[in-house]
Motif scaffolding. Structure first.
Motif, mmCIF file in Angstrom:
data_model
loop_
_atom_site.group_PDB
_atom_site.id
_atom_site.type_symbol
_atom_site.label_atom_id
_atom_site.label_comp_id
_atom_site.label_asym_id
_atom_site.label_seq_id
_atom_site.Cartn_x
_atom_site.Cartn_y
_atom_site.Cartn_z
ATOM 1 N N VAL B 92 2.075 8.548 2.802
ATOM 2 C CA VAL B 92 1.172 7.501 3.286
ATOM 3 C C VAL B 92 1.715 6.135 2.881
ATOM 4 O O VAL B 92 2.031 5.906 1.712
ATOM 5 C CB VAL B 92 -0.239 7.679 2.682
ATOM 6 C CG1 VAL B 92 -1.154 6.551 3.142
ATOM 7 C CG2 VAL B 92 -0.801 9.032 3.036
ATOM 8 N N ASN B 93 1.845 5.239 3.860
ATOM 9 C CA ASN B 93 2.334 3.898 3.559
ATOM 10 C C ASN B 93 1.281 3.121 2.781
ATOM 11 O O ASN B 93 0.195 2.834 3.288
ATOM 12 C CB ASN B 93 2.670 3.162 4.859
ATOM 13 C CG ASN B 93 3.250 1.779 4.583
ATOM 14 O OD1 ASN B 93 3.481 1.404 3.431
ATOM 15 N ND2 ASN B 93 3.496 1.029 5.633
ATOM 16 N N ILE B 94 1.596 2.784 1.533
ATOM 17 C CA ILE B 94 0.586 2.119 0.689
ATOM 18 C C ILE B 94 0.400 0.662 1.061
ATOM 19 O O ILE B 94 -0.510 0.005 0.573
ATOM 20 C CB ILE B 94 0.922 2.242 -0.816
ATOM 21 C CG1 ILE B 94 2.239 1.539 -1.145
ATOM 22 C CG2 ILE B 94 0.944 3.697 -1.242
ATOM 23 C CD1 ILE B 94 2.483 1.410 -2.635
ATOM 24 N N PRO B 97 -2.452 -1.754 6.401
ATOM 25 C CA PRO B 97 -3.508 -2.767 6.254
ATOM 26 C C PRO B 97 -4.823 -2.229 5.695
ATOM 27 O O PRO B 97 -5.513 -2.933 4.968
ATOM 28 C CB PRO B 97 -3.707 -3.283 7.680
ATOM 29 C CG PRO B 97 -2.530 -2.833 8.459
ATOM 30 C CD PRO B 97 -1.922 -1.663 7.770
ATOM 31 N N ASP B 98 -5.214 -0.999 6.027
ATOM 32 C CA ASP B 98 -6.537 -0.561 5.578
ATOM 33 C C ASP B 98 -6.487 0.329 4.339
ATOM 34 O O ASP B 98 -7.419 1.075 4.067
ATOM 35 C CB ASP B 98 -7.293 0.135 6.726
ATOM 36 C CG ASP B 98 -6.383 1.076 7.488
ATOM 37 O OD1 ASP B 98 -5.209 1.192 7.085
ATOM 38 O OD2 ASP B 98 -6.834 1.690 8.472
ATOM 39 N N ALA B 103 -8.317 2.365 -4.867
ATOM 40 C CA ALA B 103 -8.054 3.811 -4.865
ATOM 41 C C ALA B 103 -6.583 4.080 -5.161
ATOM 42 O O ALA B 103 -6.247 5.019 -5.885
ATOM 43 C CB ALA B 103 -8.444 4.399 -3.515
ATOM 44 N N LEU B 104 -5.718 3.216 -4.599
ATOM 45 C CA LEU B 104 -4.281 3.361 -4.868
ATOM 46 C C LEU B 104 -3.998 3.241 -6.359
ATOM 47 O O LEU B 104 -3.243 4.014 -6.938
ATOM 48 C CB LEU B 104 -3.499 2.290 -4.093
ATOM 49 C CG LEU B 104 -2.024 2.157 -4.481
ATOM 50 C CD1 LEU B 104 -1.222 3.339 -3.961
ATOM 51 C CD2 LEU B 104 -1.428 0.850 -3.966
ATOM 52 N N ARG B 105 -4.631 2.241 -6.997
ATOM 53 C CA ARG B 105 -4.354 2.001 -8.416
ATOM 54 C C ARG B 105 -4.965 3.074 -9.306
ATOM 55 O O ARG B 105 -4.514 3.276 -10.435
ATOM 56 C CB ARG B 105 -4.857 0.610 -8.814
ATOM 57 C CG ARG B 105 -3.992 -0.469 -8.192
ATOM 58 C CD ARG B 105 -4.433 -1.854 -8.596
ATOM 59 N NE ARG B 105 -3.660 -2.856 -7.870
ATOM 60 C CZ ARG B 105 -4.106 -4.064 -7.580
ATOM 61 N NH1 ARG B 105 -5.324 -4.411 -7.958
ATOM 62 N NH2 ARG B 105 -3.353 -4.909 -6.915
#
Lengths: 313, 272
Positions: B92-94, B97-98, B103-105
Motif C-alpha cells: 500500500v502506497n503510504i 492521498p487518503d 494509523a500509519l504511525r
C-alpha cells in the motif's frame, strides 16, 4: 619573585565595568529593600492610635437602630473615622478574580494558538500587535471602560450601577492579558520538540498532542502566568479607579460598585494630612497589598522553577 | 560462524538464511525528498524485508535519518518538506492521498536519537499511545503496559515504580521506556534513529540485545553511526552518501566484501 608568572595583568577598564555593574545590581535591590522598609515603617505607625480591630470594623452608634452596630466600613473622613480593610480587600478580589479568569481563558487560548497553530507569518504579526496592547496606558483603558463599555454593560445586564466591579475587571483583564499570553506561550514553547515528535510518532493528532503532551508539560508555566496575572490584577490602579465606582462596600455582587485597595490609596493619599492616622492607614493598605502581590510573585517563581526542573531532559 | 568484519568486531550470530526467506515489508521506489529547494534524497530504491533488522549507515548529513522519517511520514511535520516517488508497506502506497497518517504511525513506530519520555509517570508514558486511540479500560491498559515493558526488558526494573516520573529513570532505561511506548500501540515496523548514540556502553549493549529479541516479531530499520553496531545487530545494511543510496545488501556481504570502493572506505574508517 620577579618572575613573569608573578606579575599581575592590570585591566582597569574591566575592573571599572565590573564594579559599575555590581553597583547597579546592588542599588536596585537596595531600592526595593528601602521601599519595603519605608512602607512597613509608616504602616506600623497606624497602631500608635488605632488598633488591629479597627482594620476589621468598629462598633458605632446607629441612629436608626438606636444601638451600637458593628460596621465594616472605610470612612476615612467622618466624625468617627473608620478604617476597615474588609471592603477594600473585598473590592480588590471582586475585581481581580473575574479579571484573572477572563484573561486566563483568553490568554491561554491565544497562547495555544500562537505557539502551536498559527503559521509563522501570522505569529510574527500577532506578537507585535500584542506588545502594542501591553503599551496602551492604563488610563486610556480606564477611559474607554468608563465612557463606553460601562454603558454597554449596563444596557446588556441592566445593572443598578453603571460603574461596577465587572466593568473594572473587564478593563483589568485587558491590562493583564499581554503578560498572561507571553508567559504561557513561553511555557509552551519551552516544551521540547522531541516530546511533540514522540506524540506524533505514536499516531497522535495535533489536538491530541496539544492536550496530551504540550499543555500537561507546560502546566506549571501556565499556572505561573495565571498567578502572576492575578498579582498584576490586584495591583492595577488607574483602571479600577476610573471604572469601578469607588464605593467601599462589602459585597459579593459583581455588578455592585466597589473600591479596591489600590484605587483607595490613589484617591486619598494626595489629599491627606501627613502624619495623621488616616495617612498611616493608607500606608497600611499599601503594606497589605504589597504582601499579597509579593507572596503571589514568590509563589509563581517557585512554580516556574519547578517546571524547568521537570523538563530538564 | 562468526566472521571478522572490515570494521573490526564481530558480525551478529543471527540466523540469516531464515531472514532471506522473509517477504518484503517496505518497498521504496525512486524516492526523492526536498526541503524547500534543497534535494535531500536522490532516487532511493530499496526493499526492506519483514522481521529483519536493516541498518542505515553513512556520514552525518547523508540523508539516512531523513529517509527513515519518510517511512512513517514524520517529515510531514516539517514545513517545506516535499516528496516524490513511492513508498509501499505491504503493497500500500503510504503517500496515497487518503492514507490515515495516524494509523500509519501506529503501524510504524519510531524511537528517537535522544530519549524523549513524556514528563509523566512510567505507566502514563506507556499508556499514552493506547489512550490516544480511545482505550480507557484500566485493566486492559495495565495488561498492555506490563506486556510492553516486559517486551522491552524494562519490567523488572520499573515494576515497583510504575507511578513515579519517567524523568527519574536512567538514560538507558528511558530509551527502553520509549521502546515500550512504541510497542504498546502494536506496531509492525519499528524505526530507530540512532537509539543508542546518547547512551553509555552498558546501556547500548542492552538496547542491542533488545533489538535481537524484537527482530523475531517486528521489522526494524535502524540508523546508526556506529559501524560495529550495524554489524552486530543487522541483517541488511544500506550505505547512504550525499542523499543517495550507494550500496545495499546483506550485512555479511557489506561488511566483509563490499562491492563499491566508497562503501569499503567508509566502513574501514578511511573516510567519514
Amino acid at each position: 619573585m620577579d618572575h613573569k608568572l608573578f606579575k599581575k595583568d592590570v585591566h582597569w577598564g574591566e575592573w571599572l565595568i565590573q564594579k559599575a555593574l555590581l553597583l547597579a545590581g546592588i542599588s536596585s535591590i537596595l531600592i526595593i529593600a528601602l521601599i519595603f522598609i519605608f512602607l512597613f515603617r509608616e504602616a506600623v505607625r497606624f497602631f500608635h492610635t488605632g488598633t488591629p480591630m479597627d482594620l476589621i470594623g468598629k462598633w458605632v452608634y446607629d441612629d436608626w437602630e438606636e444601638r451600637n452596630v458593628f460596621t465594616m466600613m472605610w470612612q476615612s473622613i467622618s466624625e468617627v473615622p473608620k478604617y476597615s480593610l474588609i471592603p477594600l480587600i473585598c473590592g480588590s478580589f471582586l475585581v481581580a478574580f473575574p479579571a484573572t479568569l477572563i484573561s486566563a481563558v483568553l490568554g491561554i487560548g491565544c497562547a495555544v494558538y500562537l505557539s502551536e497553530i498559527a503559521p509563522y507569518k501570522v505569529r510574527e504579526t500577532l506578537k507585535p500587535a500584542l506588545e502594542l496592547l501591553a503599551g496602551i496606558p492604563s488610563v486610556v483603558i480606564g477611559f474607554v471602560m468608563l465612557a463606553f463599555i460601562a454603558t454597554f454593560v449596563q444596557d446588556l445586564f441592566h445593572t443598578k450601577f453603571r460603574l461596577n466591579a465587572f466593568v473594572g475587571s473587564l478593563g483589568v483583564s485587558l491590562a493583564v492579558l499581554p503578560i498572561m499570553i507571553t508567559i504561557s506561550e513561553d511555557a509552551m514553547r519551552a516544551v521540547p520538540k522531541e516530546l511533540r515528535d514522540a506524540s506524533y510518532a505514536l499516531g497522535a493528532s495535533k489536538w491530541q498532542t496539544i492536550f496530551g503532551t504540550v499543555l500537561p508539560a507546560a502546566v506549571s508555566g501556565i499556572s505561573a502566568a495565571v498567578i502572576l496575572g492575578f498579582g498584576r490584577a490586584l495591583g492595577e490602579t488607574m483602571i479600577v479607579l476610573m471604572a469601578t465606582g469607588n464605593a467601599a462596600l462589602v459585597t459579593g455582587n459583581i455588578f455592585s460598585s466597589v473600591r479596591t485597595m489600590t484605587a483607595n490609596i490613589a484617591a486619598e493619599l494626595g489629599s491627606v494630612a501627613q502624619g495623621s492616622e488616616h495617612y498611616y492607614a493608607l500606608f497600611l493598605v499599601g503594606a497589605v497589598l504589597f504582601t499579597f502581590t509579593f507572596v503571589l510573585n514568590l509563589f509563581s517563581e517557585i512554580v516556574l522553577s519547578k517546571m524547568r526542573q521537570k523538563l530538564r531532559m | 560462524m562468526i566472521a571478522r568484519t572490515l570494521a573490526g568486531g564481530a558480525l551478529a550470530d543471527l540466523d540469516r538464511d531464515d531472514v532471506a526467506q522473509n517477504p518484503v515489508k517496505i518497498s521504496v521506489h525512486d524516492l526523492n525528498m526536498y526541503y524547500g529547494n534543497v534535494r535531500a534524497l536522490h532516487g532511493i530504491t530499496m526493499d526492506i524485508k519483514e522481521r529483519a533488522v536493516t541498518a542505515l549507515i553513512g556520514p552525518s548529513g547523508c540523508g539516512k535519518s531523513t529517509f527513515l522519517r519518510t517511512l512513517n511520514r514524520m517529515n510531514d511535520t516539517i514545513p517545506g518538506a516535499r516528496i516524490e516517488g513511492i513508498v509501499t508497506i505491504d503493497g500500500v502506497n503510504i503517500y496515497a492521498p487518503d492514507v490515515n497518517v495516524a494509523a500509519l504511525r501506529r503501524m510504524v513506530g519510531m524511537v528517537f536519537q535522544k530519549q524523549n519520555p513524556f514528563p509523566k509517570s512510567v505507566f502514563d508514558n506507556v499508556a499514552y499511545g493506547p489512550r490516544l486511540h480511545g482505550i480507557t479500560d484500566r485493566a486492559f491498559l495495565e495488561h498492555r503496559v506490563e506486556e510492553s515493558l516486559k517486551k522491552s526488558a524494562l519490567w523488572d526494573e520499573v515494576k515497583d515504580r510504575l507511578h513515579t516520573s519517567a524523568m527519574q529513570l536512567s538514560g538507558g532505561q528511558q530509551q527502553r521506556l520509549c521502546i515500550a511506548r512504541v510497542l504498546a500501540v502494536n506496531p509492525e515496523i519499528i524505526l530507530m534513529d540512532e537509539p543508542a548514540s546518547a547512551l553509555d556502553p552498558l546501556s547500548t549493549a542492552k538496547i542491542e540485545e533488545l533489538i535481537h529479541q524484537l527482530r523475531k516479531h517486528y521489522t526494524i530499520v535502524i540508523v546508526t553511526h556506529n559501524m560495529q553496531q550495524a554489524a552486530r545487530v543487522s541483517d541488511y545494511t544500506a550505505y547512504f552518501y550525499m542523499g543517495s543510496l550507494v550500496e545495499f545488501g546483506e550485512t555479511k556481504g557489506i561488511f566483509t566484501n563490499p562491492e563499491k570502493k566508497e562503501t569499503e572506505d567508509y566502513i574501514t574508517g578511511r573516510f567519514g
